[in-house]
Design a protein around this motif. Structure first.
Motif, PDB file in Angstrom:
ATOM      1  N   GLU A   1       9.983   0.667   3.968  1.00 41.95           N
ATOM      2  CA  GLU A   1       9.125   1.790   4.332  1.00 41.95           C
ATOM      3  C   GLU A   1       8.059   1.312   5.314  1.00 41.95           C
ATOM      4  O   GLU A   1       7.368   0.320   5.052  1.00 41.95           O
ATOM      5  CB  GLU A   1       8.471   2.408   3.090  1.00 41.95           C
ATOM      6  CG  GLU A   1       9.463   3.130   2.199  1.00 41.95           C
ATOM      7  CD  GLU A   1       8.803   3.957   1.106  1.00 41.95           C
ATOM      8  OE1 GLU A   1       9.527   4.729   0.451  1.00 41.95           O
ATOM      9  OE2 GLU A   1       7.585   3.843   0.904  1.00 41.95           O
ATOM     10  N   ILE A   2       7.950   2.024   6.418  1.00 48.83           N
ATOM     11  CA  ILE A   2       6.929   1.743   7.427  1.00 48.83           C
ATOM     12  C   ILE A   2       5.900   2.868   7.376  1.00 48.83           C
ATOM     13  O   ILE A   2       6.233   4.032   7.618  1.00 48.83           O
ATOM     14  CB  ILE A   2       7.518   1.652   8.845  1.00 48.83           C
ATOM     15  CG1 ILE A   2       8.638   0.605   8.894  1.00 48.83           C
ATOM     16  CG2 ILE A   2       6.414   1.321   9.850  1.00 48.83           C
ATOM     17  CD1 ILE A   2       8.193  -0.800   8.607  1.00 48.83           C
ATOM     18  N   ILE A   3       4.675   2.522   7.039  1.00 53.29           N
ATOM     19  CA  ILE A   3       3.585   3.498   7.019  1.00 53.29           C
ATOM     20  C   ILE A   3       2.918   3.519   8.386  1.00 53.29           C
ATOM     21  O   ILE A   3       2.606   2.477   8.959  1.00 53.29           O
ATOM     22  CB  ILE A   3       2.555   3.152   5.924  1.00 53.29           C
ATOM     23  CG1 ILE A   3       3.199   3.282   4.537  1.00 53.29           C
ATOM     24  CG2 ILE A   3       1.330   4.053   6.022  1.00 53.29           C
ATOM     25  CD1 ILE A   3       2.284   2.902   3.398  1.00 53.29           C
ATOM     26  N   TRP A   4       2.716   4.725   8.895  1.00 54.05           N
ATOM     27  CA  TRP A   4       2.053   4.927  10.186  1.00 54.05           C
ATOM     28  C   TRP A   4       0.702   5.590   9.968  1.00 54.05           C
ATOM     29  O   TRP A   4       0.592   6.556   9.209  1.00 54.05           O
ATOM     30  CB  TRP A   4       2.910   5.801  11.099  1.00 54.05           C
ATOM     31  CG  TRP A   4       4.033   5.063  11.749  1.00 54.05           C
ATOM     32  CD1 TRP A   4       5.303   4.905  11.271  1.00 54.05           C
ATOM     33  CD2 TRP A   4       3.987   4.375  13.002  1.00 54.05           C
ATOM     34  NE1 TRP A   4       6.051   4.158  12.142  1.00 54.05           N
ATOM     35  CE2 TRP A   4       5.270   3.823  13.217  1.00 54.05           C
ATOM     36  CE3 TRP A   4       2.991   4.171  13.961  1.00 54.05           C
ATOM     37  CZ2 TRP A   4       5.577   3.073  14.350  1.00 54.05           C
ATOM     38  CZ3 TRP A   4       3.296   3.421  15.091  1.00 54.05           C
ATOM     39  CH2 TRP A   4       4.576   2.887  15.282  1.00 54.05           C
ATOM     40  N   LEU A   5      -0.309   5.074  10.642  1.00 48.64           N
ATOM     41  CA  LEU A   5      -1.653   5.646  10.614  1.00 48.64           C
ATOM     42  C   LEU A   5      -2.079   6.005  12.028  1.00 48.64           C
ATOM     43  O   LEU A   5      -1.734   5.310  12.989  1.00 48.64           O
ATOM     44  CB  LEU A   5      -2.672   4.647  10.052  1.00 48.64           C
ATOM     45  CG  LEU A   5      -2.467   4.085   8.650  1.00 48.64           C
ATOM     46  CD1 LEU A   5      -3.586   3.106   8.325  1.00 48.64           C
ATOM     47  CD2 LEU A   5      -2.416   5.196   7.634  1.00 48.64           C
ATOM     48  N   ALA A   6      -2.847   7.077  12.141  1.00 49.67           N
ATOM     49  CA  ALA A   6      -3.464   7.435  13.422  1.00 49.67           C
ATOM     50  C   ALA A   6      -4.829   8.031  13.120  1.00 49.67           C
ATOM     51  O   ALA A   6      -4.972   8.867  12.220  1.00 49.67           O
ATOM     52  CB  ALA A   6      -2.608   8.428  14.199  1.00 49.67           C
ATOM     53  N   GLY A   7      -5.832   7.585  13.843  1.00 47.76           N
ATOM     54  CA  GLY A   7      -7.178   8.105  13.654  1.00 47.76           C
ATOM     55  C   GLY A   7      -7.993   7.937  14.928  1.00 47.76           C
ATOM     56  O   GLY A   7      -7.715   7.050  15.751  1.00 47.76           O
ATOM     57  N   TRP A   8      -8.996   8.791  15.082  1.00 49.87           N
ATOM     58  CA  TRP A   8      -9.807   8.817  16.296  1.00 49.87           C
ATOM     59  C   TRP A   8     -11.243   8.421  15.977  1.00 49.87           C
ATOM     60  O   TRP A   8     -11.774   8.760  14.918  1.00 49.87           O
ATOM     61  CB  TRP A   8      -9.802  10.212  16.912  1.00 49.87           C
ATOM     62  CG  TRP A   8      -8.447  10.700  17.324  1.00 49.87           C
ATOM     63  CD1 TRP A   8      -7.507  11.279  16.527  1.00 49.87           C
ATOM     64  CD2 TRP A   8      -7.880  10.639  18.631  1.00 49.87           C
ATOM     65  NE1 TRP A   8      -6.382  11.583  17.259  1.00 49.87           N
ATOM     66  CE2 TRP A   8      -6.581  11.204  18.554  1.00 49.87           C
ATOM     67  CE3 TRP A   8      -8.342  10.169  19.866  1.00 49.87           C
ATOM     68  CZ2 TRP A   8      -5.750  11.306  19.663  1.00 49.87           C
ATOM     69  CZ3 TRP A   8      -7.505  10.270  20.971  1.00 49.87           C
ATOM     70  CH2 TRP A   8      -6.227  10.834  20.872  1.00 49.87           C
ATOM     71  N   VAL A   9     -11.860   7.742  16.920  1.00 51.24           N
ATOM     72  CA  VAL A   9     -13.301   7.516  16.810  1.00 51.24           C
ATOM     73  C   VAL A   9     -13.990   8.859  17.054  1.00 51.24           C
ATOM     74  O   VAL A   9     -13.648   9.581  18.002  1.00 51.24           O
ATOM     75  CB  VAL A   9     -13.774   6.475  17.849  1.00 51.24           C
ATOM     76  CG1 VAL A   9     -15.292   6.327  17.791  1.00 51.24           C
ATOM     77  CG2 VAL A   9     -13.101   5.137  17.580  1.00 51.24           C
ATOM     78  N   PRO A  10     -14.929   9.257  16.190  1.00 50.89           N
ATOM     79  CA  PRO A  10     -15.554  10.577  16.328  1.00 50.89           C
ATOM     80  C   PRO A  10     -16.170  10.811  17.719  1.00 50.89           C
ATOM     81  O   PRO A  10     -16.716   9.907  18.340  1.00 50.89           O
ATOM     82  CB  PRO A  10     -16.647  10.554  15.253  1.00 50.89           C
ATOM     83  CG  PRO A  10     -16.133   9.596  14.228  1.00 50.89           C
ATOM     84  CD  PRO A  10     -15.406   8.534  15.003  1.00 50.89           C
ATOM     85  N   HIS A  11     -16.034  12.060  18.172  1.00 47.60           N
ATOM     86  CA  HIS A  11     -16.574  12.471  19.472  1.00 47.60           C
ATOM     87  C   HIS A  11     -16.851  13.959  19.400  1.00 47.60           C
ATOM     88  O   HIS A  11     -16.154  14.711  18.718  1.00 47.60           O
ATOM     89  CB  HIS A  11     -15.574  12.154  20.586  1.00 47.60           C
ATOM     90  CG  HIS A  11     -16.118  12.368  21.963  1.00 47.60           C
ATOM     91  ND1 HIS A  11     -15.894  13.536  22.675  1.00 47.60           N
ATOM     92  CD2 HIS A  11     -16.891  11.580  22.747  1.00 47.60           C
ATOM     93  CE1 HIS A  11     -16.497  13.431  23.856  1.00 47.60           C
ATOM     94  NE2 HIS A  11     -17.112  12.269  23.931  1.00 47.60           N
TER      95      HIS A  11
ATOM     96  N   ALA B   1       0.839  -1.197   0.000  1.00 44.62           N
ATOM     97  CA  ALA B   1       0.000   0.000   0.000  1.00 44.62           C
ATOM     98  C   ALA B   1       0.872   1.245   0.000  1.00 44.62           C
ATOM     99  O   ALA B   1       1.991   1.242   0.526  1.00 44.62           O
ATOM    100  CB  ALA B   1      -0.912   0.002   1.224  1.00 44.62           C
ATOM    101  N   GLN B   2       0.373   2.318  -0.592  1.00 40.26           N
ATOM    102  CA  GLN B   2       1.084   3.587  -0.638  1.00 40.26           C
ATOM    103  C   GLN B   2       0.546   4.527   0.441  1.00 40.26           C
ATOM    104  O   GLN B   2      -0.641   4.492   0.788  1.00 40.26           O
ATOM    105  CB  GLN B   2       0.926   4.233  -2.012  1.00 40.26           C
ATOM    106  CG  GLN B   2       1.519   3.411  -3.143  1.00 40.26           C
ATOM    107  CD  GLN B   2       3.028   3.291  -3.066  1.00 40.26           C
ATOM    108  OE1 GLN B   2       3.713   4.235  -2.674  1.00 40.26           O
ATOM    109  NE2 GLN B   2       3.552   2.139  -3.431  1.00 40.26           N
ATOM    110  N   VAL B   3       1.409   5.384   0.964  1.00 38.42           N
ATOM    111  CA  VAL B   3       1.005   6.278   2.048  1.00 38.42           C
ATOM    112  C   VAL B   3      -0.106   7.224   1.598  1.00 38.42           C
ATOM    113  O   VAL B   3      -0.958   7.628   2.402  1.00 38.42           O
ATOM    114  CB  VAL B   3       2.220   7.055   2.594  1.00 38.42           C
ATOM    115  CG1 VAL B   3       2.771   8.016   1.548  1.00 38.42           C
ATOM    116  CG2 VAL B   3       1.875   7.781   3.887  1.00 38.42           C
ATOM    117  N   ARG B   4      -0.131   7.582   0.312  1.00 37.87           N
ATOM    118  CA  ARG B   4      -1.165   8.499  -0.180  1.00 37.87           C
ATOM    119  C   ARG B   4      -2.564   7.897  -0.074  1.00 37.87           C
ATOM    120  O   ARG B   4      -3.554   8.632  -0.067  1.00 37.87           O
ATOM    121  CB  ARG B   4      -0.881   8.893  -1.631  1.00 37.87           C
ATOM    122  CG  ARG B   4      -0.865   7.739  -2.606  1.00 37.87           C
ATOM    123  CD  ARG B   4      -0.608   8.197  -4.034  1.00 37.87           C
ATOM    124  NE  ARG B   4      -0.490   7.087  -4.964  1.00 37.87           N
ATOM    125  CZ  ARG B   4       0.650   6.491  -5.281  1.00 37.87           C
ATOM    126  NH1 ARG B   4       1.780   6.922  -4.725  1.00 37.87           N
ATOM    127  NH2 ARG B   4       0.685   5.478  -6.117  1.00 37.87           N
TER     128      ARG B   4
END
Length: 276
Positions: free
Chosen positions: A242-252, A159-162
């Motif tokens: 290449e290590i892709i990092w993701l961060a996301g929050w559950v909506p609040h 997978a690509q970071v974009r």
């Protein structure tokens, strides 16, 4: 709903991991060091956390944010179960490491992880992606064309970071962030790289992989192609990780919301100091 294609052979991944002779893993060590730096920037208390990855027993039970220690339940990836059997809506933090690169249905997997999180819960993920092992892929492509006149699937697609941030949004996460850490690793020969991939349990996991062992002619052609394209002056060859990092929050409701279009009170011209 259509069933996602099964690119990866889950049973083969488990077999690859079981064949390893020791627990040394420099990729995991790199990722854990980076995880510690990233978590230390969060001024948050996470009372319920899980960390998912291969070899769960080697993962830390205690993580650290800027506010202090976080106890994490360790969950083994590639254990034979399709998904961790955990109660929904109870976790404040989920960290998943070196797993998503071999998941067949990544959007569905992320959506299920989201359901495990409580409102305003955080997901952090690190996985191999981008141009990782592009040198090895190109070498085998050249060798396959030279030896057999066709190409075979010998290195998994990455997978690509974009695209990574879009995956988070598709799974229902808010405030998505995606970035990539690039490492260049050098080996004495392409065979040394292949041996390390096997030692890491990262041999070809594709469902559509060739079923026959690579011939001497193919390996010789791949080694020559690799050296011609990606060798340094001292003869050692380069490999990209290449290590892709993701961060996301559950909506609040407490989270910052983007402004509505047309609601700005200062024009772009004024902000840039332009004159009328």
């Amino acid at each position: 709903m259509t069933t996602p294609p099964r690119l990866f052979d889950d049973l083969q991944i488990i077999r690859n991991l079981r064949r390893r002779k020791n627990g040394e893993n420099f990729v995991r060590d790199l990722v854990l060091e980076d995880l510690a730096d990233r978590l230390s920037a969060y001024m948050r208390d996470f009372s319920r956390a899980i960390i998912i990855g291969p070899d769960a027993a080697t993962l830390p039970e205690t993580l650290f944010t800027a506010n202090g220690p976080v106890r994490a339940q360790r969950v083994d990836a590639f254990s034979g179960e399709d998904f961790p059997q955990l109660p929904e809506g109870q976790q404040d933090l989920i960290v998943t490491l070196l797993h998503l690169q071999a998941v067949n249905d990544v959007p569905g997997h992320l959506a299920r992880l989201r359901r495990l999180l409580a409102p305003d819960g955080l997901l952090m993920a690190a996985f191999v992606g981008g141009d990782s092992l592009s040198e090895l892929r190109e070498a085998f492509l050249t060798a396959d064309l030279q030896v057999s006149g066709g190409a075979s699937a010998r290195v998994a697609p990455m997978a690509q970071v974009r695209d990574a941030g879009a995956l988070l949004q598709r799974a229902g996460f808010a405030l998505p962030v995606a970035d990539v850490e690039t490492h260049r690793v050098r080996y004495a020969t392409p065979f040394a790289l292949m041996a390390e991939l096997k030692a890491l349990g990262a041999s070809n996991p594709l469902s559509d992989r060739p079923r026959r062992m690579a011939t001497r002619a193919l390996l010789a052609a791949a080694t020559q192609a690799y050296a011609e394209r990606d060798a340094d002056a001292d003869g050692r060859v380069r490999a990209t990780l290449e290590i892709i990092w993701l961060a996301g929050w559950v909506p609040h409701e407490s989270q910052q919301k983007p402004l509505k279009p047309g609601s700005a009170t200062v024009s772009m011209k004024d902000a840039l100091g332009g004159s009328s």
